[in-house]
Design a protein around this motif. Structure first.
Motif, PDB file in Angstrom:
ATOM      1  N   SER A   1      81.372  66.011  84.066  1.00 24.99           N
ATOM      2  CA  SER A   1      82.521  66.302  83.216  1.00 24.99           C
ATOM      3  C   SER A   1      82.046  66.557  81.792  1.00 24.99           C
ATOM      4  O   SER A   1      81.292  65.764  81.217  1.00 24.99           O
ATOM      5  CB  SER A   1      83.500  65.128  83.218  1.00 24.99           C
ATOM      6  N   SER A   2      82.487  67.655  81.206  1.00 29.85           N
ATOM      7  CA  SER A   2      82.093  67.970  79.831  1.00 29.85           C
ATOM      8  C   SER A   2      82.501  66.872  78.856  1.00 29.85           C
ATOM      9  O   SER A   2      81.856  66.664  77.828  1.00 29.85           O
ATOM     10  CB  SER A   2      82.709  69.299  79.386  1.00 29.85           C
TER      11      SER A   2
ATOM     12  N   SER B   1      78.836  73.497  80.456  1.00 25.80           N
ATOM     13  CA  SER B   1      79.794  72.883  81.370  1.00 25.80           C
ATOM     14  C   SER B   1      79.166  72.797  82.744  1.00 25.80           C
ATOM     15  O   SER B   1      78.123  73.436  83.011  1.00 25.80           O
ATOM     16  CB  SER B   1      81.091  73.700  81.435  1.00 25.80           C
TER      17      SER B   1
END
Lengths: 117, 109
Positions: free
Chosen positions: B30-31, B68
């Protein structure tokens, strides 16, 4: 300003016990998690575990589960990392750090632990 | 277990040049939970970037983060002498909850 102050360097023999500390100030002690990170000589960073100051909930990395104990004393805003029986391979710098949104945003200055016979 | 692999291991550049450091994850991250740290010799790490692209308080705007999924990048637009250090990426996910990359050493050419 968030400030984490760790206890001083330690020199111990194999088999001895040790408890190092991390005292914080400057923010609400109970609302954050504190983590411990190991850095062996010349090596990278390894996450060891975290503790929530509010209720002492702990989470350990599988690599360190059963090898160390993390605790907290809310009354003096201090977190601890302890060993019951040190090994030479525990020689390292140990950092505490505040965890915010799963990021270590403030770090202590580090405690150097040397284990040697 | 998510493994973070940083490249290159060592990057040799001159002051004023642009630095691009890579962090690749073995699974999607998850960014929101990807961070970068700088460690000067003999000092504790310092948070530079959180949430993949947000600069921490007091961090100069020559530092930027992007990426990402499994590929993330830390860029230093124009290197200053104090930027030569070791850089680590870090992610939060499943067990173990937190992992660091092995680090990239940025050295003066």
């Amino acid at each position: 300003e968030v400030q984490l102050v760790q206890s001083g360097p330690e020199v111990k023999k194999p088999g001895e016990s040790l408890k190092i500390s991390c005292k914080d100030s400057g923010y609400s002690f109970t609302n954050y998690w504190i983590g411990w990170v190991r850095q062996m000589p010349g090596k990278g960073l390894e996450w060891m575990g975290i503790i929530y100051r509010g209720d002492s909930t702990t989470r350990y990395s599988p690599s360190f589960q059963g090898q160390v104990t993390i605790s907290v004393d809310k009354s003096i805003s201090t977190a601890y990392l302890q060993w019951s029986s040190l090994k030479a391979s525990d020689t390292a710098m140990y950092y505490c750090a505040r965890l915010a949104s799963h990021t270590f945003d403030s770090w202590g200055q580090g405690t150097l632990v040397t284990v040697s016979s | 277990e998510i493994v973070l692999t940083q490249s290159p291991g060592t990057l040799s550049l001159s002051p004023g040049e642009r630095a691009t450091l890579s962090c690749r994850a073995s699974q999607s991250v998850s960014s929101s939970y990807l961070a970068w740290y700088q460690q000067q010799p003999g000092q504790a790490p310092r948070l530079l970037i959180y949430g993949a692209s947000s600069r921490a308080t007091g961090i100069p705007d020559r530092f930027s983060g992007s990426g990402s999924g499994t590929d993330f990048t830390l860029t230093i637009s124009r290197l200053e002498p104090e930027d030569f250090a070791v850089y680590y990426c870090q992610q939060y996910g499943s067990s173990p909850m937190y992992t660091f990359g092995q680090g990239t050493k940025l050295e003066i050419k």
